[in-house]
Design a protein around this motif. Sequence first.
Motif, PDB file in Angstrom:
ATOM      1  N   TRP A 149       8.844 -16.503  -4.035  1.00 62.00           N
ATOM      2  CA  TRP A 149       7.978 -15.593  -3.276  1.00 62.00           C
ATOM      3  C   TRP A 149       8.571 -14.197  -3.307  1.00 62.00           C
ATOM      4  CZ3 TRP A 149       3.221 -16.254  -1.202  1.00 62.00           C
ATOM      5  CH2 TRP A 149       2.740 -17.575  -1.090  1.00 62.00           C
ATOM      6  N   SER A 150       7.721 -13.206  -3.521  1.00 62.40           N
ATOM      7  CA  SER A 150       8.179 -11.822  -3.578  1.00 62.40           C
ATOM      8  C   SER A 150       8.674 -11.338  -2.221  1.00 62.40           C
ATOM      9  CB  SER A 150       7.041 -10.907  -4.061  1.00 62.40           C
ATOM     10  OG  SER A 150       6.812 -11.094  -5.437  1.00 62.40           O
ATOM     11  N   LYS A 151       9.734 -10.523  -2.267  1.00 61.59           N
ATOM     12  CA  LYS A 151      10.229  -9.848  -1.070  1.00 61.59           C
ATOM     13  C   LYS A 151       9.294  -8.682  -0.745  1.00 61.59           C
ATOM     14  CE  LYS A 151      14.107  -8.921  -2.989  1.00 61.59           C
ATOM     15  NZ  LYS A 151      15.483  -8.397  -3.228  1.00 61.59           N
ATOM     16  N   LEU A 152       9.146  -8.403   0.536  1.00 64.69           N
ATOM     17  CA  LEU A 152       8.226  -7.352   0.970  1.00 64.69           C
ATOM     18  C   LEU A 152       8.942  -6.071   1.390  1.00 64.69           C
ATOM     19  CD1 LEU A 152       5.634  -9.485   2.956  1.00 64.69           C
ATOM     20  CD2 LEU A 152       5.493  -8.616   0.616  1.00 64.69           C
ATOM     21  N   THR A 153      10.237  -6.034   1.179  1.00 65.97           N
ATOM     22  CA  THR A 153      11.002  -4.819   1.457  1.00 65.97           C
ATOM     23  C   THR A 153      11.920  -4.529   0.277  1.00 65.97           C
ATOM     24  OG1 THR A 153      12.737  -6.111   2.570  1.00 65.97           O
ATOM     25  CG2 THR A 153      10.996  -5.167   3.958  1.00 65.97           C
ATOM     26  N   GLY A 154      12.313  -3.259   0.161  1.00 68.42           N
ATOM     27  CA  GLY A 154      13.235  -2.879  -0.892  1.00 68.42           C
ATOM     28  C   GLY A 154      12.533  -2.278  -2.097  1.00 68.42           C
ATOM     29  N   PRO A 155      13.285  -1.987  -3.170  1.00 68.61           N
ATOM     30  CA  PRO A 155      12.720  -1.366  -4.371  1.00 68.61           C
ATOM     31  C   PRO A 155      11.644  -2.244  -5.006  1.00 68.61           C
ATOM     32  CG  PRO A 155      15.123  -1.327  -4.423  1.00 68.61           C
ATOM     33  CD  PRO A 155      14.736  -2.213  -3.286  1.00 68.61           C
ATOM     34  N   GLY A 156      10.639  -1.606  -5.569  1.00 67.48           N
ATOM     35  CA  GLY A 156       9.613  -2.336  -6.297  1.00 67.48           C
ATOM     36  C   GLY A 156       8.478  -2.857  -5.454  1.00 67.48           C
ATOM     37  N   VAL A 157       8.528  -2.632  -4.146  1.00 69.23           N
ATOM     38  CA  VAL A 157       7.472  -3.139  -3.266  1.00 69.23           C
ATOM     39  C   VAL A 157       6.362  -2.090  -3.164  1.00 69.23           C
ATOM     40  CG1 VAL A 157       6.886  -3.937  -0.955  1.00 69.23           C
ATOM     41  CG2 VAL A 157       9.081  -4.565  -1.971  1.00 69.23           C
ATOM     42  N   THR A 158       5.234  -2.367  -3.788  1.00 66.90           N
ATOM     43  CA  THR A 158       4.080  -1.475  -3.747  1.00 66.90           C
ATOM     44  C   THR A 158       3.060  -2.007  -2.740  1.00 66.90           C
ATOM     45  OG1 THR A 158       2.893  -2.709  -5.456  1.00 66.90           O
ATOM     46  CG2 THR A 158       4.393  -0.953  -6.195  1.00 66.90           C
ATOM     47  N   PRO A 159       2.109  -1.174  -2.316  1.00 70.63           N
ATOM     48  CA  PRO A 159       1.036  -1.678  -1.454  1.00 70.63           C
ATOM     49  C   PRO A 159       0.282  -2.844  -2.093  1.00 70.63           C
ATOM     50  CG  PRO A 159       1.062   0.703  -1.384  1.00 70.63           C
ATOM     51  CD  PRO A 159       2.059   0.299  -2.451  1.00 70.63           C
ATOM     52  N   TYR A 160       0.115  -2.803  -3.412  1.00 68.93           N
ATOM     53  CA  TYR A 160      -0.587  -3.911  -4.076  1.00 68.93           C
ATOM     54  C   TYR A 160       0.203  -5.201  -3.971  1.00 68.93           C
ATOM     55  CZ  TYR A 160      -2.798  -6.769  -7.657  1.00 68.93           C
ATOM     56  OH  TYR A 160      -3.420  -7.807  -8.332  1.00 68.93           O
ATOM     57  N   LEU A 161       1.517  -5.122  -4.226  1.00 68.02           N
ATOM     58  CA  LEU A 161       2.368  -6.310  -4.091  1.00 68.02           C
ATOM     59  C   LEU A 161       2.272  -6.873  -2.677  1.00 68.02           C
ATOM     60  CD1 LEU A 161       5.967  -6.817  -5.394  1.00 68.02           C
ATOM     61  CD2 LEU A 161       5.433  -7.310  -3.013  1.00 68.02           C
ATOM     62  N   LYS A 162       2.353  -5.996  -1.684  1.00 69.98           N
ATOM     63  CA  LYS A 162       2.240  -6.459  -0.298  1.00 69.98           C
ATOM     64  C   LYS A 162       0.890  -7.122  -0.047  1.00 69.98           C
ATOM     65  CE  LYS A 162       5.334  -3.425   2.327  1.00 69.98           C
ATOM     66  NZ  LYS A 162       5.399  -2.449   3.446  1.00 69.98           N
ATOM     67  N   SER A 163      -0.178  -6.504  -0.559  1.00 70.06           N
ATOM     68  CA  SER A 163      -1.523  -7.025  -0.286  1.00 70.06           C
ATOM     69  C   SER A 163      -1.691  -8.435  -0.842  1.00 70.06           C
ATOM     70  CB  SER A 163      -2.584  -6.087  -0.863  1.00 70.06           C
ATOM     71  OG  SER A 163      -2.710  -6.188  -2.272  1.00 70.06           O
ATOM     72  N   LYS A 164      -1.225  -8.669  -2.055  1.00 72.29           N
ATOM     73  CA  LYS A 164      -1.401  -9.992  -2.666  1.00 72.29           C
ATOM     74  C   LYS A 164      -0.482 -11.029  -2.020  1.00 72.29           C
ATOM     75  CE  LYS A 164      -3.978 -10.623  -5.439  1.00 72.29           C
ATOM     76  NZ  LYS A 164      -5.443 -10.839  -5.390  1.00 72.29           N
ATOM     77  N   THR A 165       0.759 -10.631  -1.740  1.00 69.70           N
ATOM     78  CA  THR A 165       1.706 -11.568  -1.141  1.00 69.70           C
ATOM     79  C   THR A 165       1.280 -11.951   0.275  1.00 69.70           C
ATOM     80  OG1 THR A 165       3.477 -10.540  -2.447  1.00 69.70           O
ATOM     81  CG2 THR A 165       4.135 -11.987  -0.637  1.00 69.70           C
ATOM     82  N   LEU A 166       0.919 -10.941   1.063  1.00 73.32           N
ATOM     83  CA  LEU A 166       0.509 -11.209   2.444  1.00 73.32           C
ATOM     84  C   LEU A 166      -0.798 -12.003   2.498  1.00 73.32           C
ATOM     85  CD1 LEU A 166       1.400  -7.775   4.064  1.00 73.32           C
ATOM     86  CD2 LEU A 166       2.527  -9.972   4.508  1.00 73.32           C
ATOM     87  N   ALA A 167      -1.730 -11.720   1.588  1.00 75.45           N
ATOM     88  CA  ALA A 167      -2.999 -12.459   1.573  1.00 75.45           C
ATOM     89  C   ALA A 167      -2.762 -13.921   1.236  1.00 75.45           C
ATOM     90  CB  ALA A 167      -3.962 -11.825   0.577  1.00 75.45           C
ATOM     91  N   GLU A 168      -1.920 -14.170   0.217  1.00 80.39           N
ATOM     92  CA  GLU A 168      -1.676 -15.568  -0.147  1.00 80.39           C
ATOM     93  C   GLU A 168      -0.943 -16.304   0.974  1.00 80.39           C
ATOM     94  OE1 GLU A 168       0.447 -18.501  -3.394  1.00 80.39           O
ATOM     95  OE2 GLU A 168       0.284 -16.364  -3.918  1.00 80.39           O
TER      96      GLU A 168
END
Length: 341
Positions: A149-168
Amino acid sequence: MTQTILVTGATGYIAKHLVLQLLNGGYTVVGSTRSTRREEELRAALKPHLNDPAALENLRVIALDLNSDDGWADAMQGVDVVMHTASPFPLEMPKDEQELIQPAVQGALRAVKAAKQAGVQRVIMTSSTVAVTNCELPEGRNSHNESDWSKLTGPGVTPYLKSKTLAERAVWDWQAAHAPDMQITMINPSFVMGAPLDNNFGTSIDVIDRLMRGKDPMVPDIGFPSVDVRDIALMHIRAMQTPESIGKRFIGVDRTLRFVEIAELLKADHPTYKIPTRVAPNILIRLIGIFDKTIRGIVPMLGKPENASGARAQSILGMKFRDVRQAVRDSGDYLVDNKLL
């Protein structure tokens, strides 16, 4: 009896291919869009590719909004399976990350809640490998898999990454708490390429367009797991047809492609276009990223090509992934043949 499939976001790049494969497979499709004004666009895109043009009679188009409850209950009537593909994916990240996160999370929850209320047990949902790959690999493993599972903090975290990870995560958490009997499967596409069905395509082809136009003198030193759009559409259908897929995530990937490889494939087929094939120094990309929002999001990925495994999709769904390098060529050919450059 013919099954009826609700496909949300039916005018999306992946979704159009999915609706096409469903209609060619004899299914009845209810396709949702934000406005039914796009119905003719969808029908026009599908018609040339159907095995039988009469299959369009098995398509009904309705309006649904990820941010509104209106219409969701009615949309589920007579539906056997929900395939939720709708989620925003812009090339340029917004200043306010909630512009992506809120519709992605709320839309996903609306889809599963409406399905449950209507008695629809089976849901196939489109997530992304960005919900998988932004984390350190355990020692001894060189590629990401569905346990990550992707981390939601730190380098490389974009709004898109957050949106897909949080939605799933929201869907899996909601199911565990409120609907343990629902039969949910997640499809996690990697970077998707391949000829679109019409000129209304999304961000993936915009990246090819940018390379073909020579907008940048050099390419960044980045690489992504990549896949053919037709395989992602097929994965949704295979998941629906495979009981063993219930409760699982499935990464869709053929191989990792570096940007320079993509550029070289396009340049080989279209040598007269000013397609950059030199790799930019990382420090230069970091400087450009200060001023260019479309570049800023890739800076943390420089020099770190991502790898992901499609082994689960191969073993459980029986996927034999197409060579995504041909999908790159198909994407470039489509832009040239349709005079879009």
